[in-house]
Design a protein around this motif. Structure first.
Motif, PDB file in Angstrom:
ATOM      1  N   VAL A  39       0.821  -1.213   0.000  1.00  0.00           N
ATOM      2  CA  VAL A  39       0.000   0.000   0.000  1.00  0.00           C
ATOM      3  C   VAL A  39       0.853   1.260   0.000  1.00  0.00           C
ATOM      4  N   ALA A  40       2.164   1.116   0.222  1.00  0.00           N
ATOM      5  CA  ALA A  40       3.051   2.276   0.108  1.00  0.00           C
ATOM      6  C   ALA A  40       3.296   2.647  -1.350  1.00  0.00           C
ATOM      7  N   TYR A  41       3.083   1.698  -2.256  1.00  0.00           N
ATOM      8  CA  TYR A  41       3.341   1.944  -3.678  1.00  0.00           C
ATOM      9  C   TYR A  41       2.085   1.866  -4.544  1.00  0.00           C
ATOM     10  N   CYS A  42       0.985   1.421  -3.972  1.00  0.00           N
ATOM     11  CA  CYS A  42      -0.237   1.266  -4.757  1.00  0.00           C
ATOM     12  C   CYS A  42      -1.445   1.472  -3.847  1.00  0.00           C
ATOM     13  N   PRO A  43      -2.483   2.187  -4.292  1.00  0.00           N
ATOM     14  CA  PRO A  43      -3.702   2.314  -3.485  1.00  0.00           C
ATOM     15  C   PRO A  43      -4.226   0.936  -3.098  1.00  0.00           C
ATOM     16  N   PRO A  44      -4.636   0.757  -1.848  1.00  0.00           N
ATOM     17  CA  PRO A  44      -4.962  -0.585  -1.347  1.00  0.00           C
ATOM     18  C   PRO A  44      -6.050  -1.300  -2.128  1.00  0.00           C
ATOM     19  N   LEU A  45      -7.098  -0.591  -2.524  1.00  0.00           N
ATOM     20  CA  LEU A  45      -8.194  -1.263  -3.221  1.00  0.00           C
ATOM     21  C   LEU A  45      -7.768  -1.714  -4.616  1.00  0.00           C
ATOM     22  N   LEU A  46      -6.937  -0.936  -5.284  1.00  0.00           N
ATOM     23  CA  LEU A  46      -6.427  -1.347  -6.593  1.00  0.00           C
ATOM     24  C   LEU A  46      -5.529  -2.573  -6.470  1.00  0.00           C
ATOM     25  N   LEU A  47      -4.687  -2.572  -5.440  1.00  0.00           N
ATOM     26  CA  LEU A  47      -3.796  -3.706  -5.201  1.00  0.00           C
ATOM     27  C   LEU A  47      -4.595  -4.981  -4.971  1.00  0.00           C
ATOM     28  N   LEU A  48      -5.644  -4.875  -4.173  1.00  0.00           N
ATOM     29  CA  LEU A  48      -6.445  -6.052  -3.850  1.00  0.00           C
ATOM     30  C   LEU A  48      -7.282  -6.517  -5.030  1.00  0.00           C
ATOM     31  N   ALA A  49      -7.869  -5.565  -5.770  1.00  0.00           N
ATOM     32  CA  ALA A  49      -8.682  -5.945  -6.928  1.00  0.00           C
ATOM     33  C   ALA A  49      -7.841  -6.718  -7.942  1.00  0.00           C
ATOM     34  N   ALA A  50      -6.617  -6.248  -8.197  1.00  0.00           N
ATOM     35  CA  ALA A  50      -5.727  -6.958  -9.121  1.00  0.00           C
ATOM     36  C   ALA A  50      -5.314  -8.308  -8.539  1.00  0.00           C
ATOM     37  N   ARG A  51      -5.040  -8.352  -7.240  1.00  0.00           N
ATOM     38  CA  ARG A  51      -4.626  -9.597  -6.585  1.00  0.00           C
ATOM     39  C   ARG A  51      -5.723 -10.652  -6.682  1.00  0.00           C
ATOM     40  N   PRO A 206     -14.694  -2.318  -9.652  1.00  0.00           N
ATOM     41  CA  PRO A 206     -15.336  -1.020  -9.912  1.00  0.00           C
ATOM     42  C   PRO A 206     -15.223  -0.044  -8.747  1.00  0.00           C
ATOM     43  N   VAL A 207     -15.248  -0.572  -7.533  1.00  0.00           N
ATOM     44  CA  VAL A 207     -15.089   0.291  -6.357  1.00  0.00           C
ATOM     45  C   VAL A 207     -13.686   0.890  -6.340  1.00  0.00           C
ATOM     46  N   ALA A 208     -12.679   0.058  -6.622  1.00  0.00           N
ATOM     47  CA  ALA A 208     -11.290   0.531  -6.619  1.00  0.00           C
ATOM     48  C   ALA A 208     -11.057   1.577  -7.697  1.00  0.00           C
ATOM     49  N   LEU A 209     -11.599   1.342  -8.899  1.00  0.00           N
ATOM     50  CA  LEU A 209     -11.401   2.295  -9.992  1.00  0.00           C
ATOM     51  C   LEU A 209     -12.115   3.613  -9.726  1.00  0.00           C
ATOM     52  N   THR A 210     -13.208   3.562  -8.937  1.00  0.00           N
ATOM     53  CA  THR A 210     -13.966   4.779  -8.617  1.00  0.00           C
ATOM     54  C   THR A 210     -13.288   5.590  -7.520  1.00  0.00           C
ATOM     55  N   LEU A 211     -12.771   4.899  -6.489  1.00  0.00           N
ATOM     56  CA  LEU A 211     -12.262   5.594  -5.306  1.00  0.00           C
ATOM     57  C   LEU A 211     -10.746   5.805  -5.323  1.00  0.00           C
ATOM     58  N   SER A 212     -10.034   5.123  -6.224  1.00  0.00           N
ATOM     59  CA  SER A 212      -8.567   5.181  -6.193  1.00  0.00           C
ATOM     60  C   SER A 212      -8.021   5.908  -7.414  1.00  0.00           C
ATOM     61  N   ASN A 213      -6.814   6.450  -7.247  1.00  0.00           N
ATOM     62  CA  ASN A 213      -6.130   7.146  -8.318  1.00  0.00           C
ATOM     63  C   ASN A 213      -5.076   6.216  -8.921  1.00  0.00           C
ATOM     64  N   THR A 214      -5.300   5.807 -10.172  1.00  0.00           N
ATOM     65  CA  THR A 214      -4.360   4.885 -10.809  1.00  0.00           C
ATOM     66  C   THR A 214      -2.982   5.511 -11.015  1.00  0.00           C
ATOM     67  N   HIS A 215      -2.913   6.844 -11.072  1.00  0.00           N
ATOM     68  CA  HIS A 215      -1.625   7.523 -11.255  1.00  0.00           C
ATOM     69  C   HIS A 215      -0.766   7.474  -9.985  1.00  0.00           C
ATOM     70  N   ALA A 216      -1.384   7.040  -8.866  1.00  0.00           N
ATOM     71  CA  ALA A 216      -0.633   6.955  -7.614  1.00  0.00           C
ATOM     72  C   ALA A 216       0.205   5.685  -7.526  1.00  0.00           C
ATOM     73  N   ILE A 217       0.052   4.785  -8.484  1.00  0.00           N
ATOM     74  CA  ILE A 217       0.825   3.539  -8.464  1.00  0.00           C
ATOM     75  C   ILE A 217       2.292   3.832  -8.796  1.00  0.00           C
ATOM     76  N   VAL A 218       3.175   3.328  -7.965  1.00  0.00           N
ATOM     77  CA  VAL A 218       4.622   3.456  -8.184  1.00  0.00           C
ATOM     78  C   VAL A 218       5.135   2.087  -8.604  1.00  0.00           C
ATOM     79  N   TRP A 219       5.468   1.937  -9.876  1.00  0.00           N
ATOM     80  CA  TRP A 219       5.908   0.639 -10.383  1.00  0.00           C
ATOM     81  C   TRP A 219       7.367   0.401 -10.020  1.00  0.00           C
ATOM     82  N   ASN A 220       7.626  -0.637  -9.238  1.00  0.00           N
ATOM     83  CA  ASN A 220       9.002  -0.983  -8.874  1.00  0.00           C
ATOM     84  C   ASN A 220       9.078  -2.459  -8.495  1.00  0.00           C
ATOM     85  N   VAL A 221      10.279  -2.908  -8.200  1.00  0.00           N
ATOM     86  CA  VAL A 221      10.502  -4.322  -7.873  1.00  0.00           C
ATOM     87  C   VAL A 221       9.800  -4.703  -6.573  1.00  0.00           C
TER      88      VAL A 221
END
Length: 310
Positions: A39-51, A206-221
């Motif tokens: 959750v330090a690199y990705c909004p929590p709901l987006l991380l979970l929805a993808a997981r 749909p909840v994650a895409l509505t409430l989260s900012n996809t630009h906040a994702i920090v892509w890293n290892v």
């Protein structure tokens, strides 16, 4: 005089149960740390929805490749989907949102109260006996969690909002545990786990895409590493073991293994995240551990002969 051919003595079946318990406790405890990193690199709901979505697709894809029969009614599939929403979407959605403002160690400790509350609701819903010993254990568990939460809030290391989210996550996993035992879905646990993850992903996306900012994702290892661990270890392996324990050992006995989560989660958080563990935290763990022991030990021993006989 003919001698009968000797029959080789059959070897006892290898007992995988201790290994399963060890893996479950390690994966479940470390998942709090992995989630904190994630959750330090990705909004929590987006991380979970993808997981959830990836885990569900992987499980059902493996089932399709193996070409094994489905052997599950629509009723059981619907039950697994409902349990997935409770145990995955709600539990982890609320828990990961809480991890934004609470430490991984505290998050693990609050969720560790699961066996205590499961015992209470198992008595109310499943008809299991709530003895004086269980009541004492419940009280000790509440006291221990309160001690640590109070201390963490007093020093400003954790926030009330995050604690409320984590408590709501605790309520969700308790509800999911009781639902699994009450509704007793039949069929493959492997397919059931795939349905649970996919249902959670469909509901949460749909909840994650509505409430989260996809630009906040920090892509890293680091994000890739924790994501793969959470998908393969958390959503697939740990949940398979968890529902196997629920099915074979019962709600209270299976939940008892959350007893080891607080110290393990705190140790992992100290090693990986550098979170401080104070004497007050350790003092709070003691009544929680004793409370869980009192609530779960006797039922676990009582259930074992029945389960071994089936």
């Amino acid at each position: 005089m003919s001698l009968a051919p000797s029959v080789p003595a059959s070897r006892p079946a290898l007992n995988w149960f201790p290994l399963e318990i060890t893996l479950f406790c390690l994966i479940w405890s470390f998942a709090f740390v992995a989630g904190k990193v994630g959750v330090a690199y990705c909004p929590p709901l987006l991380l979970l929805a993808a997981r959830f979505s990836l885990a569900g697709v992987l499980i059902l894809a493996v089932q399709a490749v193996r070409r094994e029969p489905w052997q599950m009614s629509w009723r059981d599939a619907a039950v697994f989907a409902v349990i997935g929403i409770a145990n995955n979407a709600l539990y982890l959605g609320l828990g990961y949102t809480g991890l934004k403002t609470v430490s991984a160690g505290l998050g693990g400790l609050i969720i560790s109260a699961n066996p205590v509350f499961t015992a209470v609701f198992a008595a109310l819903v499943l008809g299991e006996t709530l003895t004086l010993r269980k009541v004492l254990g419940l009280s000790l568990g509440i006291i221990g969690v309160t001690m640590i939460v109070w201390h963490r809030m007093s020093v400003g290391s954790d926030h009330l909002e995050g604690i409320f989210y984590t408590l709501a996550a605790l309520a969700s996993i308790v509800a999911g545990t009781i639902l699994f035992k009450q509704l007793a879905p039949k069929g493959s646990l492997w397919i059931g786990n795939g349905i649970q993850n996919l249902a959670a992903g469909v509901v949460l996306t749909p909840v994650a895409l509505t409430l989260s900012n996809t630009h906040a994702i920090v892509w890293n290892v680091q994000l890739l590493g924790v994501f793969l661990f959470l998908v393969l270890g958390g959503s697939i392996l740990a949940y398979m073991i968890w529902f196997r324990l629920l099915k074979e050992r019962g709600a209270i006995a299976a939940s008892a293994y959350h007893f080891v989560m607080p110290p393990l989660a705190m140790v992992f958080a100290w090693i990986v995240l550098g979170e401080q563990v104070s004497p007050q935290d350790l003092l709070g763990v003691l009544p929680v551990a004793l409370g869980v022991y009192l609530v779960t030990r006797a039922p676990a021993l009582a259930e074992a002969p029945r389960n071994n006989a089936t």
